[in-house]
Design a protein around this motif. Structure first.
Motif, PDB file in Angstrom:
ATOM      1  N   PRO A 177       0.649  -1.567   0.373  1.00 38.54           N
ATOM      2  CA  PRO A 177       0.058   0.199   0.025  1.00 38.54           C
ATOM      3  C   PRO A 177       1.422   1.640   0.236  1.00 38.54           C
ATOM      4  O   PRO A 177       1.555   1.094   0.201  1.00 38.54           O
ATOM      5  CB  PRO A 177      -0.803  -0.145   1.011  1.00 38.54           C
ATOM      6  N   GLY A 178      -0.106   2.020  -0.491  1.00 35.91           N
ATOM      7  CA  GLY A 178       0.973   3.637  -0.774  1.00 35.91           C
ATOM      8  C   GLY A 178       1.260   3.697  -1.899  1.00 35.91           C
ATOM      9  O   GLY A 178       1.453   3.722  -2.970  1.00 35.91           O
ATOM     10  N   ASP A 179       1.739   5.382  -1.950  1.00 32.61           N
ATOM     11  CA  ASP A 179       2.121   6.213  -3.062  1.00 32.61           C
ATOM     12  C   ASP A 179       3.829   6.844  -2.919  1.00 32.61           C
ATOM     13  O   ASP A 179       4.031   7.396  -3.978  1.00 32.61           O
ATOM     14  CB  ASP A 179       1.288   6.496  -3.597  1.00 32.61           C
ATOM     15  N   ASP A 180       4.169   6.467  -1.867  1.00 34.49           N
ATOM     16  CA  ASP A 180       5.949   6.807  -2.233  1.00 34.49           C
ATOM     17  C   ASP A 180       6.607   5.575  -2.903  1.00 34.49           C
ATOM     18  O   ASP A 180       6.746   4.740  -2.494  1.00 34.49           O
ATOM     19  CB  ASP A 180       5.988   7.156  -0.727  1.00 34.49           C
ATOM     20  N   LEU A 181       7.144   5.675  -4.237  1.00 35.18           N
ATOM     21  CA  LEU A 181       7.764   5.239  -4.741  1.00 35.18           C
ATOM     22  C   LEU A 181       8.860   4.421  -4.075  1.00 35.18           C
ATOM     23  O   LEU A 181       9.379   3.279  -3.865  1.00 35.18           O
ATOM     24  CB  LEU A 181       7.958   5.409  -6.030  1.00 35.18           C
ATOM     25  N   ARG A 182       9.794   5.803  -3.977  1.00 37.09           N
ATOM     26  CA  ARG A 182      11.316   5.518  -2.947  1.00 37.09           C
ATOM     27  C   ARG A 182      10.769   4.660  -1.725  1.00 37.09           C
ATOM     28  O   ARG A 182      11.577   3.630  -1.491  1.00 37.09           O
ATOM     29  CB  ARG A 182      11.515   6.531  -2.819  1.00 37.09           C
ATOM     30  N   ASN A 183       9.787   4.917  -0.757  1.00 41.75           N
ATOM     31  CA  ASN A 183      10.014   4.356   0.072  1.00 41.75           C
ATOM     32  C   ASN A 183       9.217   2.717  -0.182  1.00 41.75           C
ATOM     33  O   ASN A 183       9.343   1.333   0.747  1.00 41.75           O
ATOM     34  CB  ASN A 183       8.628   4.700   1.036  1.00 41.75           C
ATOM     35  N   LEU A 184       8.424   2.524  -0.999  1.00 35.62           N
ATOM     36  CA  LEU A 184       7.685   0.924  -1.962  1.00 35.62           C
ATOM     37  C   LEU A 184       8.784   0.042  -2.496  1.00 35.62           C
ATOM     38  O   LEU A 184       9.041  -0.570  -1.884  1.00 35.62           O
ATOM     39  CB  LEU A 184       6.726   0.898  -3.169  1.00 35.62           C
ATOM     40  N   GLU A 185       9.277   1.031  -3.129  1.00 36.10           N
ATOM     41  CA  GLU A 185      10.916   0.000  -3.175  1.00 36.10           C
ATOM     42  C   GLU A 185      11.988  -0.274  -2.519  1.00 36.10           C
ATOM     43  O   GLU A 185      12.275  -1.550  -2.265  1.00 36.10           O
ATOM     44  CB  GLU A 185      11.984   0.869  -4.212  1.00 36.10           C
ATOM     45  N   PHE A 186      12.194   0.726  -1.128  1.00 36.34           N
ATOM     46  CA  PHE A 186      12.805   0.397  -0.072  1.00 36.34           C
ATOM     47  C   PHE A 186      11.889  -0.920   0.866  1.00 36.34           C
ATOM     48  O   PHE A 186      12.987  -1.533   1.501  1.00 36.34           O
ATOM     49  CB  PHE A 186      13.205   1.714   1.119  1.00 36.34           C
ATOM     50  N   VAL A 187      11.174  -0.638   1.127  1.00 31.03           N
ATOM     51  CA  VAL A 187      10.244  -2.064   1.666  1.00 31.03           C
ATOM     52  C   VAL A 187      10.678  -3.455   1.190  1.00 31.03           C
ATOM     53  O   VAL A 187      10.290  -4.236   1.767  1.00 31.03           O
ATOM     54  CB  VAL A 187       8.191  -1.195   2.679  1.00 31.03           C
ATOM     55  N   ALA A 188      10.039  -3.096  -0.345  1.00 31.11           N
ATOM     56  CA  ALA A 188      10.008  -4.450  -1.080  1.00 31.11           C
ATOM     57  C   ALA A 188      11.177  -4.946  -0.964  1.00 31.11           C
ATOM     58  O   ALA A 188      11.599  -6.038  -0.825  1.00 31.11           O
ATOM     59  CB  ALA A 188       9.618  -4.190  -2.316  1.00 31.11           C
ATOM     60  N   ALA A 189      12.255  -4.422  -1.018  1.00 30.34           N
ATOM     61  CA  ALA A 189      13.963  -4.625  -1.249  1.00 30.34           C
ATOM     62  C   ALA A 189      13.961  -5.726  -0.015  1.00 30.34           C
ATOM     63  O   ALA A 189      14.612  -6.806   0.197  1.00 30.34           O
ATOM     64  CB  ALA A 189      14.872  -4.532  -1.155  1.00 30.34           C
ATOM     65  N   LEU A 190      13.922  -5.352   1.306  1.00 36.42           N
ATOM     66  CA  LEU A 190      14.210  -5.197   2.469  1.00 36.42           C
ATOM     67  C   LEU A 190      13.050  -6.866   2.742  1.00 36.42           C
ATOM     68  O   LEU A 190      14.032  -7.827   3.607  1.00 36.42           O
ATOM     69  CB  LEU A 190      13.423  -4.850   3.598  1.00 36.42           C
ATOM     70  N   SER A 191      12.243  -6.362   1.779  1.00 37.26           N
ATOM     71  CA  SER A 191      11.172  -8.092   1.822  1.00 37.26           C
ATOM     72  C   SER A 191      11.843  -9.087   1.575  1.00 37.26           C
ATOM     73  O   SER A 191      11.891 -10.146   1.998  1.00 37.26           O
ATOM     74  CB  SER A 191       9.368  -7.403   1.952  1.00 37.26           C
ATOM     75  N   ALA A 192      11.739  -8.937   0.721  1.00 39.49           N
ATOM     76  CA  ALA A 192      11.961  -9.451  -0.636  1.00 39.49           C
ATOM     77  C   ALA A 192      13.741 -10.632   0.095  1.00 39.49           C
ATOM     78  O   ALA A 192      14.192 -11.636  -0.121  1.00 39.49           O
ATOM     79  CB  ALA A 192      12.401  -9.496  -1.693  1.00 39.49           C
ATOM     80  N   GLY A 193      14.611  -9.782   0.700  1.00 36.74           N
ATOM     81  CA  GLY A 193      16.112 -10.001   1.337  1.00 36.74           C
ATOM     82  C   GLY A 193      15.551 -10.345   2.518  1.00 36.74           C
ATOM     83  O   GLY A 193      16.362 -11.828   2.353  1.00 36.74           O
ATOM     84  N   ILE A 194      14.830 -10.356   3.041  1.00 34.17           N
ATOM     85  CA  ILE A 194      14.836 -11.694   4.025  1.00 34.17           C
ATOM     86  C   ILE A 194      14.358 -12.605   4.164  1.00 34.17           C
ATOM     87  O   ILE A 194      14.744 -13.652   4.451  1.00 34.17           O
ATOM     88  CB  ILE A 194      13.453 -10.308   5.455  1.00 34.17           C
ATOM     89  N   ALA A 195      12.840 -12.411   2.933  1.00 37.87           N
ATOM     90  CA  ALA A 195      12.582 -14.131   2.880  1.00 37.87           C
ATOM     91  C   ALA A 195      13.691 -14.841   1.950  1.00 37.87           C
ATOM     92  O   ALA A 195      13.807 -16.166   2.509  1.00 37.87           O
ATOM     93  CB  ALA A 195      11.860 -13.585   1.581  1.00 37.87           C
ATOM     94  N   MET A 196      15.062 -14.373   1.084  1.00 37.23           N
ATOM     95  CA  MET A 196      15.717 -14.664   0.148  1.00 37.23           C
ATOM     96  C   MET A 196      16.364 -15.109   1.899  1.00 37.23           C
ATOM     97  O   MET A 196      17.300 -16.118   1.475  1.00 37.23           O
ATOM     98  CB  MET A 196      16.628 -13.784  -0.689  1.00 37.23           C
ATOM     99  N   ASN A 197      17.109 -14.392   2.859  1.00 37.32           N
ATOM    100  CA  ASN A 197      17.621 -14.674   3.644  1.00 37.32           C
ATOM    101  C   ASN A 197      17.266 -15.549   4.613  1.00 37.32           C
ATOM    102  O   ASN A 197      17.983 -16.995   4.579  1.00 37.32           O
ATOM    103  CB  ASN A 197      18.084 -13.827   4.017  1.00 37.32           C
ATOM    104  N   VAL A 198      16.030 -15.677   4.789  1.00 39.04           N
ATOM    105  CA  VAL A 198      15.512 -16.886   5.918  1.00 39.04           C
ATOM    106  C   VAL A 198      15.717 -18.680   4.759  1.00 39.04           C
ATOM    107  O   VAL A 198      16.594 -19.948   4.949  1.00 39.04           O
ATOM    108  CB  VAL A 198      14.049 -17.256   5.412  1.00 39.04           C
ATOM    109  N   ILE A 199      15.591 -18.229   3.227  1.00 38.06           N
ATOM    110  CA  ILE A 199      15.677 -19.732   2.831  1.00 38.06           C
ATOM    111  C   ILE A 199      16.950 -19.546   2.621  1.00 38.06           C
ATOM    112  O   ILE A 199      16.902 -21.570   2.673  1.00 38.06           O
ATOM    113  CB  ILE A 199      15.054 -19.476   0.716  1.00 38.06           C
TER     114      ILE A 199
END
Length: 202
Positions: free
Chosen positions: A140-162
């Motif tokens: 959710p949200g329309d701040d692209l910079r923040n969305l990219e930041f949160v998405a990158a962190l989330s994807a990194g956490i998922a891969m780190n768990v795997i």
């Protein structure tokens, strides 16, 4: 999938399986493209159309697992971010657990060969970037910079768990259930059981 696509996928799978058998028996460095092509009963030029590099032959299975998870997530209806990440992680681990010998052989080959290890790292980064791209469109949200930041962190956490779960699973065969360990990892992250660095305002 049409008949032509079915035949192409069957040929691709056959080439990858024969290559893996030869890598396991003879070693990555001592196995030639010509040997793989002969075992799969195709010409070298046909092999290169399916797999431009030998490293791709080793990691074809891992590549398919990661790409499948991202494609699957992309097609799912809207869901809460924690639920979505858990589902992606478990989908990857489910497929890896179904092929334990191949997963362990991939890790062995990556440890023995620098080019295989480098190619594996490229697949991991591609998965992180592809997953982040899907997440950006779901957050959710329309701040692209923040969305990219949160998405990158989330994807990194998922891969780190795997990565960490698979490493423990590979090192302790028969004693660890990968999905159970992944859930433990996510509980530790959400409860503060992992000592993440704190924030200090200036």
């Amino acid at each position: 999938m049409g008949l032509r696509e079915v035949k192409r996928e069957r040929t691709r799978r056959l080439i990858a399986d024969k290559a893996f058998e030869l890598f396991s028996d003879n070693g990555f460095g001592r196995t030639t493209v010509e040997q793989i092509a002969a075992a799969a009963e195709v010409g070298p030029s046909t092999l290169y159309r399916y797999f431009p590099t030998k490293e791709g032959l080793v990691l074809e299975f891992v590549d398919d697992c990661l790409a499948d998870a991202v494609d699957w997530f992309h097609q799912q209806p809207s869901m809460e971010l924690p639920d979505g990440l858990r589902a992606v992680i478990e989908r990857v681990l489910e497929q890896l657990e179904a092929n334990p010998d191949r997963v362990r052989a991939v890790f062995d080959l990556a440890e023995q060969n620098g080019s295989v290890s480098a190619h594996l790292n490229e697949l991991i980064w591609r998965f992180r970037n592809d997953l982040a791209d899907v997440l950006i469109r779901r957050l959710p949200g329309d701040d692209l910079r923040n969305l990219e930041f949160v998405a990158a962190l989330s994807a990194g956490i998922a891969m780190n768990v795997i990565e960490n779960v698979v490493r423990v699973w590979v090192d302790h065969p028969g004693t660890v259930d990968a999905k159970t360990l992944a859930r433990q990892a996510m509980r530790l992250l959400s409860s503060g059981g992992v000592p993440l660095p704190g924030t200090h305002d200036a």
